[in-house]
Design a protein around this motif. Structure first.
Motif, PDB file in Angstrom:
ATOM      1  N   LYS A 167       0.832  -1.256   0.044  1.00  0.00           N
ATOM      2  CA  LYS A 167       0.038   0.005  -0.111  1.00  0.00           C
ATOM      3  C   LYS A 167       0.820   1.289   0.029  1.00  0.00           C
ATOM      4  O   LYS A 167       0.498   2.169  -0.765  1.00  0.00           O
ATOM      5  N   SER A 168       1.996   1.010   0.684  1.00  0.00           N
ATOM      6  CA  SER A 168       2.827   2.553   0.871  1.00  0.00           C
ATOM      7  C   SER A 168       3.589   2.363  -0.610  1.00  0.00           C
ATOM      8  O   SER A 168       3.754   3.621  -0.871  1.00  0.00           O
ATOM      9  N   ASN A 169       3.799   1.287  -1.165  1.00  0.00           N
ATOM     10  CA  ASN A 169       4.572   1.511  -2.576  1.00  0.00           C
ATOM     11  C   ASN A 169       3.497   2.091  -3.643  1.00  0.00           C
ATOM     12  O   ASN A 169       3.836   2.821  -4.397  1.00  0.00           O
ATOM     13  N   GLU A 170       2.387   1.541  -3.425  1.00  0.00           N
ATOM     14  CA  GLU A 170       1.176   2.423  -4.200  1.00  0.00           C
ATOM     15  C   GLU A 170       1.196   4.004  -4.211  1.00  0.00           C
ATOM     16  O   GLU A 170       1.215   4.641  -4.974  1.00  0.00           O
ATOM     17  N   ALA A 171       1.160   4.200  -2.856  1.00  0.00           N
ATOM     18  CA  ALA A 171       0.933   5.567  -2.431  1.00  0.00           C
ATOM     19  C   ALA A 171       2.391   6.476  -2.954  1.00  0.00           C
ATOM     20  O   ALA A 171       2.207   7.495  -3.457  1.00  0.00           O
ATOM     21  N   ASP A 172       3.551   5.766  -2.732  1.00  0.00           N
ATOM     22  CA  ASP A 172       4.610   6.370  -3.355  1.00  0.00           C
ATOM     23  C   ASP A 172       4.658   6.594  -4.903  1.00  0.00           C
ATOM     24  O   ASP A 172       4.923   7.733  -5.490  1.00  0.00           O
ATOM     25  N   LYS A 173       4.121   5.597  -5.516  1.00  0.00           N
ATOM     26  CA  LYS A 173       4.100   5.529  -7.059  1.00  0.00           C
ATOM     27  C   LYS A 173       3.242   6.890  -7.386  1.00  0.00           C
ATOM     28  O   LYS A 173       3.495   7.442  -8.106  1.00  0.00           O
ATOM     29  N   ARG A 175       2.373   9.414  -5.479  1.00  0.00           N
ATOM     30  CA  ARG A 175       3.134  10.839  -5.103  1.00  0.00           C
ATOM     31  C   ARG A 175       4.324  11.012  -6.335  1.00  0.00           C
ATOM     32  O   ARG A 175       4.280  12.267  -6.630  1.00  0.00           O
ATOM     33  N   VAL A 176       4.862   9.856  -6.618  1.00  0.00           N
ATOM     34  CA  VAL A 176       5.795  10.300  -7.813  1.00  0.00           C
ATOM     35  C   VAL A 176       5.321  10.826  -9.070  1.00  0.00           C
ATOM     36  O   VAL A 176       5.881  11.817  -9.850  1.00  0.00           O
ATOM     37  N   GLN A 177       4.285  10.150  -9.416  1.00  0.00           N
ATOM     38  CA  GLN A 177       3.386  10.594 -10.452  1.00  0.00           C
ATOM     39  C   GLN A 177       2.990  12.332 -10.592  1.00  0.00           C
ATOM     40  O   GLN A 177       3.262  12.811 -11.253  1.00  0.00           O
ATOM     41  N   GLU A 178       2.697  12.507  -9.290  1.00  0.00           N
ATOM     42  CA  GLU A 178       2.080  13.863  -8.914  1.00  0.00           C
ATOM     43  C   GLU A 178       3.401  14.788  -9.109  1.00  0.00           C
ATOM     44  O   GLU A 178       3.222  15.880  -9.942  1.00  0.00           O
ATOM     45  N   LEU A 179       4.478  14.314  -8.729  1.00  0.00           N
ATOM     46  CA  LEU A 179       5.698  15.194  -8.612  1.00  0.00           C
ATOM     47  C   LEU A 179       5.921  15.213  -9.988  1.00  0.00           C
ATOM     48  O   LEU A 179       6.435  16.175 -10.433  1.00  0.00           O
ATOM     49  N   GLU A 180       6.170  14.226 -10.805  1.00  0.00           N
ATOM     50  CA  GLU A 180       6.389  14.297 -12.035  1.00  0.00           C
ATOM     51  C   GLU A 180       5.532  15.262 -12.857  1.00  0.00           C
ATOM     52  O   GLU A 180       5.900  16.054 -13.991  1.00  0.00           O
TER      53      GLU A 180
END
Length: 198
Positions: A167-173, A175-180
């Motif tokens: 779940k944390s990994n999905e949230a991080d992905k 977040r990374v997409q939003e940052l990109e």
């Protein structure tokens, strides 16, 4: 020389014809009876025979037979039913409770029949050794069961941790997409500003 040769021929002829005694023979008596061996079965012999005879019982047959013999023993106690209960208590389908009852009955029987105590004592020692083996197996089974429970608990904790990490990994992905996306927007804004300055 002829004398020696003649002597040898006579000795050889006697040996071949049976004149010379070969070996002492036992006298043969007419109408003699072979010795009779009398066998008096002991309780331990009876127990071992019973164990051999009862090995082919199915679990259902064993349970019915055990209940029947136990009821007979409780109604009118006798030595033969007591030995039969001991025999059945040593059967492969006997429960731990039935096995322990058989062990106690065997000990009591040996105390009452002092003439057979020696042979029964050997059998009792064997039963006690089997009991100790069962206790070791029971203890080991409990230990393995405890270890299994501990491993299952540990496994459940690890599965929960894996689920949290996924779940944390999905949230991080995300977040990374939003940052990109934000970086892309900033690059676009920067390009727009550079174009206006020109």
């Amino acid at each position: 020389m002829k004398r020696i040769l003649t002597g040898w021929v006579i000795v050889l002829g006697c040996l071949l014809s049976g004149c010379a005694p070969m070996a002492p023979q036992r006298p043969v008596y007419q109408n003699t009876q072979a010795p009779t061996v009398i066998f008096y079965p002991t309780s331990s012999n009876n127990l071992l025979s019973c164990m051999t005879d009862s090995q082919d019982l199915s679990r259902k047959e064993f349970n019915e037979y055990y209940k029947k013999v136990l009821q007979q023993q409780e109604e009118s106690p006798n030595d033969s039913d007591q030995l039969l209960l001991v025999c059945l208590g040593l059967h492969k389908y006997a429960s731990y409770k039935e096995f322990r009852r058989a062990s106690k009955l065997l000990e009591e029987y040996g105390e009452r029949h002092t003439d057979e105590q020696q042979s029964l004592h050997g059998l009792y020692m064997l039963v006690e050794r089997i009991h100790q083996g069962q206790l070791r197996l029971w203890s080991r089974r409990n230990q393995l069961s405890d270890e299994k429970s501990a491993l299952e608990d540990s496994n459940n904790v690890l599965l929960e941790r894996i689920d949290e990490l996924e779940k944390s990994n999905e949230a991080d992905k995300k977040r990374v997409q939003e940052l990109e996306k934000q970086i892309e927007q900033l690059k676009n804004i920067e390009n727009i500003i550079k174009n206006r300055e020109l």
